[in-house]
Design a protein around this motif. Structure first.
Motif, PDB file in Angstrom:
ATOM      1  N   LEU A  63      -8.668  23.526  -4.736  1.00  0.00           N
ATOM      2  CA  LEU A  63      -7.585  22.872  -4.026  1.00  0.00           C
ATOM      3  C   LEU A  63      -7.521  21.405  -4.458  1.00  0.00           C
ATOM      4  O   LEU A  63      -8.553  20.817  -4.814  1.00  0.00           O
ATOM      5  N   PRO A  64      -6.336  20.791  -4.430  1.00  0.00           N
ATOM      6  CA  PRO A  64      -6.270  19.362  -4.735  1.00  0.00           C
ATOM      7  C   PRO A  64      -7.151  18.555  -3.795  1.00  0.00           C
ATOM      8  O   PRO A  64      -7.311  18.890  -2.623  1.00  0.00           O
ATOM      9  N   ASN A  65      -7.740  17.479  -4.320  1.00  0.00           N
ATOM     10  CA  ASN A  65      -8.532  16.552  -3.498  1.00  0.00           C
ATOM     11  C   ASN A  65      -9.715  17.236  -2.825  1.00  0.00           C
ATOM     12  O   ASN A  65     -10.069  16.910  -1.693  1.00  0.00           O
ATOM     13  N   SER A  66     -10.313  18.203  -3.520  1.00  0.00           N
ATOM     14  CA  SER A  66     -11.423  18.959  -2.959  1.00  0.00           C
ATOM     15  C   SER A  66     -12.632  18.863  -3.881  1.00  0.00           C
ATOM     16  O   SER A  66     -12.583  18.266  -4.964  1.00  0.00           O
ATOM     17  N   ALA A 112     -14.339  19.188 -11.575  1.00  0.00           N
ATOM     18  CA  ALA A 112     -13.637  19.263 -12.861  1.00  0.00           C
ATOM     19  C   ALA A 112     -13.391  17.869 -13.423  1.00  0.00           C
ATOM     20  O   ALA A 112     -13.554  17.628 -14.629  1.00  0.00           O
ATOM     21  N   GLY A 113     -13.000  16.931 -12.568  1.00  0.00           N
ATOM     22  CA  GLY A 113     -12.774  15.567 -13.027  1.00  0.00           C
ATOM     23  C   GLY A 113     -14.050  14.922 -13.540  1.00  0.00           C
ATOM     24  O   GLY A 113     -14.047  14.221 -14.570  1.00  0.00           O
ATOM     25  N   ASN A 115     -15.051   7.869 -10.565  1.00  0.00           N
ATOM     26  CA  ASN A 115     -14.852   6.422 -10.565  1.00  0.00           C
ATOM     27  C   ASN A 115     -13.401   6.027 -10.321  1.00  0.00           C
ATOM     28  O   ASN A 115     -13.022   4.880 -10.517  1.00  0.00           O
ATOM     29  N   VAL A 116     -12.586   6.983  -9.885  1.00  0.00           N
ATOM     30  CA  VAL A 116     -11.155   6.744  -9.658  1.00  0.00           C
ATOM     31  C   VAL A 116     -10.823   6.894  -8.179  1.00  0.00           C
ATOM     32  O   VAL A 116     -11.251   7.856  -7.528  1.00  0.00           O
ATOM     33  N   TYR A 117     -10.057   5.941  -7.655  1.00  0.00           N
ATOM     34  CA  TYR A 117      -9.485   6.078  -6.320  1.00  0.00           C
ATOM     35  C   TYR A 117      -8.012   5.702  -6.381  1.00  0.00           C
ATOM     36  O   TYR A 117      -7.641   4.687  -6.972  1.00  0.00           O
ATOM     37  N   VAL A 118      -7.190   6.559  -5.799  1.00  0.00           N
ATOM     38  CA  VAL A 118      -5.750   6.336  -5.756  1.00  0.00           C
ATOM     39  C   VAL A 118      -5.368   6.147  -4.291  1.00  0.00           C
ATOM     40  O   VAL A 118      -5.605   7.035  -3.471  1.00  0.00           O
ATOM     41  N   VAL A 119      -4.813   5.006  -3.984  1.00  0.00           N
ATOM     42  CA  VAL A 119      -4.466   4.661  -2.599  1.00  0.00           C
ATOM     43  C   VAL A 119      -2.968   4.899  -2.394  1.00  0.00           C
ATOM     44  O   VAL A 119      -2.138   4.372  -3.133  1.00  0.00           O
ATOM     45  N   LEU A 120      -2.637   5.702  -1.370  1.00  0.00           N
ATOM     46  CA  LEU A 120      -1.261   6.096  -1.098  1.00  0.00           C
ATOM     47  C   LEU A 120      -0.774   5.473   0.197  1.00  0.00           C
ATOM     48  O   LEU A 120      -1.556   5.233   1.130  1.00  0.00           O
ATOM     49  N   ASP A 121       0.543   5.241   0.268  1.00  0.00           N
ATOM     50  CA  ASP A 121       1.111   4.826   1.554  1.00  0.00           C
ATOM     51  C   ASP A 121       1.484   6.068   2.360  1.00  0.00           C
ATOM     52  O   ASP A 121       1.229   7.203   1.940  1.00  0.00           O
ATOM     53  N   SER A 122       2.103   5.888   3.493  1.00  0.00           N
ATOM     54  CA  SER A 122       2.402   7.018   4.383  1.00  0.00           C
ATOM     55  C   SER A 122       3.408   7.985   3.800  1.00  0.00           C
ATOM     56  O   SER A 122       3.525   9.121   4.265  1.00  0.00           O
ATOM     57  N   ASP A 123       4.154   7.559   2.759  1.00  0.00           N
ATOM     58  CA  ASP A 123       5.115   8.431   2.088  1.00  0.00           C
ATOM     59  C   ASP A 123       4.538   9.053   0.811  1.00  0.00           C
ATOM     60  O   ASP A 123       5.287   9.591  -0.011  1.00  0.00           O
ATOM     61  N   SER A 124       3.226   8.966   0.646  1.00  0.00           N
ATOM     62  CA  SER A 124       2.516   9.503  -0.523  1.00  0.00           C
ATOM     63  C   SER A 124       2.899   8.802  -1.822  1.00  0.00           C
ATOM     64  O   SER A 124       2.794   9.389  -2.903  1.00  0.00           O
ATOM     65  N   ALA A 166     -20.671  19.133  -5.696  1.00  0.00           N
ATOM     66  CA  ALA A 166     -19.672  18.102  -5.963  1.00  0.00           C
ATOM     67  C   ALA A 166     -19.340  17.402  -4.663  1.00  0.00           C
ATOM     68  O   ALA A 166     -19.393  18.002  -3.581  1.00  0.00           O
ATOM     69  N   ASN A 167     -18.996  16.145  -4.771  1.00  0.00           N
ATOM     70  CA  ASN A 167     -18.585  15.377  -3.607  1.00  0.00           C
ATOM     71  C   ASN A 167     -17.253  15.925  -3.099  1.00  0.00           C
ATOM     72  O   ASN A 167     -16.278  15.963  -3.843  1.00  0.00           O
ATOM     73  N   PRO A 168     -17.195  16.352  -1.843  1.00  0.00           N
ATOM     74  CA  PRO A 168     -15.943  16.938  -1.335  1.00  0.00           C
ATOM     75  C   PRO A 168     -14.915  15.911  -0.879  1.00  0.00           C
ATOM     76  O   PRO A 168     -13.782  16.274  -0.540  1.00  0.00           O
ATOM     77  N   ASN A 169     -15.292  14.625  -0.861  1.00  0.00           N
ATOM     78  CA  ASN A 169     -14.377  13.607  -0.348  1.00  0.00           C
ATOM     79  C   ASN A 169     -13.221  13.379  -1.310  1.00  0.00           C
ATOM     80  O   ASN A 169     -13.412  13.286  -2.528  1.00  0.00           O
ATOM     81  N   GLY A 170     -12.020  13.256  -0.765  1.00  0.00           N
ATOM     82  CA  GLY A 170     -10.837  13.101  -1.580  1.00  0.00           C
ATOM     83  C   GLY A 170     -10.817  11.785  -2.340  1.00  0.00           C
ATOM     84  O   GLY A 170     -11.315  10.757  -1.848  1.00  0.00           O
ATOM     85  N   ARG A 171     -10.224  11.822  -3.524  1.00  0.00           N
ATOM     86  CA  ARG A 171     -10.095  10.626  -4.347  1.00  0.00           C
ATOM     87  C   ARG A 171      -8.661  10.099  -4.348  1.00  0.00           C
ATOM     88  O   ARG A 171      -8.410   9.035  -4.898  1.00  0.00           O
ATOM     89  N   PHE A 172      -7.758  10.843  -3.766  1.00  0.00           N
ATOM     90  CA  PHE A 172      -6.424  10.349  -3.417  1.00  0.00           C
ATOM     91  C   PHE A 172      -6.468  10.103  -1.913  1.00  0.00           C
ATOM     92  O   PHE A 172      -6.593  11.050  -1.117  1.00  0.00           O
ATOM     93  N   VAL A 173      -6.422   8.855  -1.504  1.00  0.00           N
ATOM     94  CA  VAL A 173      -6.649   8.512  -0.100  1.00  0.00           C
ATOM     95  C   VAL A 173      -5.461   7.735   0.444  1.00  0.00           C
ATOM     96  O   VAL A 173      -4.793   6.994  -0.286  1.00  0.00           O
ATOM     97  N   TYR A 174      -5.200   7.903   1.731  1.00  0.00           N
ATOM     98  CA  TYR A 174      -4.113   7.169   2.380  1.00  0.00           C
ATOM     99  C   TYR A 174      -4.624   5.822   2.884  1.00  0.00           C
ATOM    100  O   TYR A 174      -5.749   5.711   3.390  1.00  0.00           O
TER     101      TYR A 174
END
Length: 527
Positions: free
Chosen positions: A337-340, A346-347, A433-442, A511-519
């Protein structure tokens, strides 16, 4: 034998009716994805599916069997034999109508043409792919009309927009036409010029709009002359017993219900649609009896198709031997699943392998820049990884595609633009080593690599696979990058090496289950 008789009688009961009305039964499958054998729970499998089909054919006078695409790709049977198993099997199962899924293109047009030339019975339909000037020229019809008990039933084949989904090198000169425009034009022709009593669209476009392209529900709402849509691609289980999940009835442009049917994936169900031919005038989707027949291990092997059993035996022997070879152990359950956790795994593999390649090249006197980060694709992970033993066959089936790892130079602006596409769906498989920060509209507000914010004008080095680097899965901006290196082996070979290394060192796969695309989290207000 008693178990078998009960199974046969149970399926025959689906067709029981107190009246003597003449009827047509449409059986359909989609997205079986080379799942030749039953799973560990006894679900699916071609022998069990054929037993279901044979049971209905024995009980019914008029049966049409349809497949809505993606019959290949996803297990060792396709990995090893590239269609030499699935295409003959579908001939043996006597399908009447078949359309293409996107994965039928995975080995290119030449191989696809060779396999489709061997289809013995089924009508090959595609209304919105133009194969002129390709090896598939002349093999497909836009529609076919079946006459059943004096009634004319028109079937249209409709295929998904290949852009950013099927690699360009696998489609060649094939041209695509808009799904809805094509469908409505041909449906009107079938209904009003050809005087068809019923029009069925057989599609591989997906139940809903998760792919940002025309879908079955879009088609239903935009149509006036389509009565039934038999779909695939999105792996959606459309169960009429659960209308709150995925409704099987969707109003058309005139408010009349269109029946949408789909069986999920992996051959776990056979779709069953019963149509009263004596009362077609004025009928709509709500007048057809639609249900799903589970494909399970309820049949005694004595009723299995002996020709199919004999055909499969030598292939099954090799698959079984590979599936028994344990190479590592998983310390956790992982689902693609995405962000799992599995996406993160895989990343992280992509980053490890890219940096390993660069180190090897530079140690041999080369001058490659360091890999900054990795982007793989969650869609390329085709199976779960349960906790416990991990086999060679499991990994080959989980990563079945013939992709190559590539190392690319990409601008920060293109990286952000490309990763915006998967962000609303949960993100993509990026390295640790990647984090993507999203606003409330993704929408992406900021992106970090190694704790530093990505600069739009700066050039970064990315490890990925050629499918992603070419801009597929709607990550089109990656295609602007410059390729520095391409592997000469399939990605699965490198992944196998990565996993075997865990096993040899006695380290469980985790694997770390914490999402790397975060709000983005707002800062608390001062009191």
């Amino acid at each position: 034998m008693k178990k078998t008789l009960i199974s046969l009688l149970g399926i025959a009961a689906l067709t029981a009716t107190p009246s003597m009305a003449e009827r047509l039964v449409i059986l359909h499958t989609n997205d079986t994805h080379s799942n030749i054998e039953s799973d560990v729970n006894g679900v699916g499998g071609v022998l069990q599916r054929k037993a279901v089909i044979d049971s209905v054919r024995a009980a019914e006078k008029n049966v049409i069997l349809i497949d809505a695409g993606d019959m290949v790709q996803g297990t060792l049977y396709f990995k090893f034999w590239r269609g030499e198993v699935e295409y003959p099997l579908f001939n043996m199962m006597d399908y009447d109508i078949r359309i293409l899924g996107n994965h039928e293109f995975d080995n290119g047009l030449d191989e696809l043409a060779r396999h489709y030339a061997g289809i013995k019975k089924a009508d090959r339909l595609s209304a919105n792919y133009d194969f002129s000037g390709t090896p598939l020229a002349g093999m497909f019809k836009p529609y076919v009309i079946k006459k059943v008990n004096g009634k004319k039933i028109g079937f249209i084949g409709l295929n998904v927009d290949p852009a950013s989904l099927i690699a360009d090198y696998n489609t060649g000169a094939m041209r695509f036409s808009d799904v809805i425009e094509t469908a409505n034009r041909l449906a009107a022709e079938l209904k009003h010029k050809k005087k068809c009593d019923l029009v069925v669209a057989v599609t591989h476009i997906g139940y809903d709009d998760q792919y940002m392209k025309a879908s079955d529900t879009d088609l239903a709402r935009a149509s006036r002359d389509i009565d039934i849509i038999i779909g695939g691609h999105s792996h959606t289980v459309v169960d009429p017993a659960k209308p709150e999940e995925n409704p099987s009835l969707v109003p058309n442009a005139d408010g009349r219900p269109v029946l949408i049917a789909q069986t999920g994936r992996y051959g776990r169900y056979v779709g069953y649609i019963s149509i009263d031919l004596d009362h077609l005038k004025g009928a709509d989707g709500s007048d057809f009896d639609y249900r799903l027949i589970p494909v399970t291990d309820r049949f005694d092997p004595s009723v299995f198709d002996k020709r199919i059993s004999a055909f499969l035996e030598p292939y099954k022997h090799r698959v079984d031997s590979v599936n028994r070879r344990v190479i590592a152990y998983s310390g956790m359950d992982m689902t693609p699943l995405p962000n799992s956790a599995y996406a993160n795994f895989a990343g992280d593999f992509g980053l490890w392998y890219g940096r390993h390649v660069v180190d090897s090249i530079n140690a041999a006197g080369g001058n490659m820049p360091k890999v900054d980060f990795a982007v793989m694709n969650v869609g390329g992970i085709r199976q779960d990884m349960p906790g416990g033993p991990v086999t060679e066959g499991q990994i080959l089936s989980t990563f079945p595609f013939s992709n190559r790892v590539v190392i690319m130079e990409e601008t920060g602006a293109d990286i952000i633009s490309a990763l915006q596409a998967p962000a609303p769906k949960g993100g993509e498989a990026v390295s640790t080593n990647v984090y993507v920060v999203l606003d409330s509209d993704s929408k992406i507000k900021r992106m970090y690599i190694d704790g530093k914010e990505v600069e739009p004008d700066k050039t970064y080095v990315m490890a990925s696979i050629d499918y992603v680097a070419a801009g597929n899965d709607n990550m089109t901006a990656f295609a602007n990058g410059r390729e520095l290196w391409r592997d000469d082996k399939e990605m699965s070979a490198a992944m196998m090496r990565y996993i075997v290394d865990f096993g040899q060192r006695g380290i469980p796969i985790t694997a770390n289950p914490n999402g790397r695309f975060v709000y983005e989290m707002p800062l608390p207000q001062e009191q």
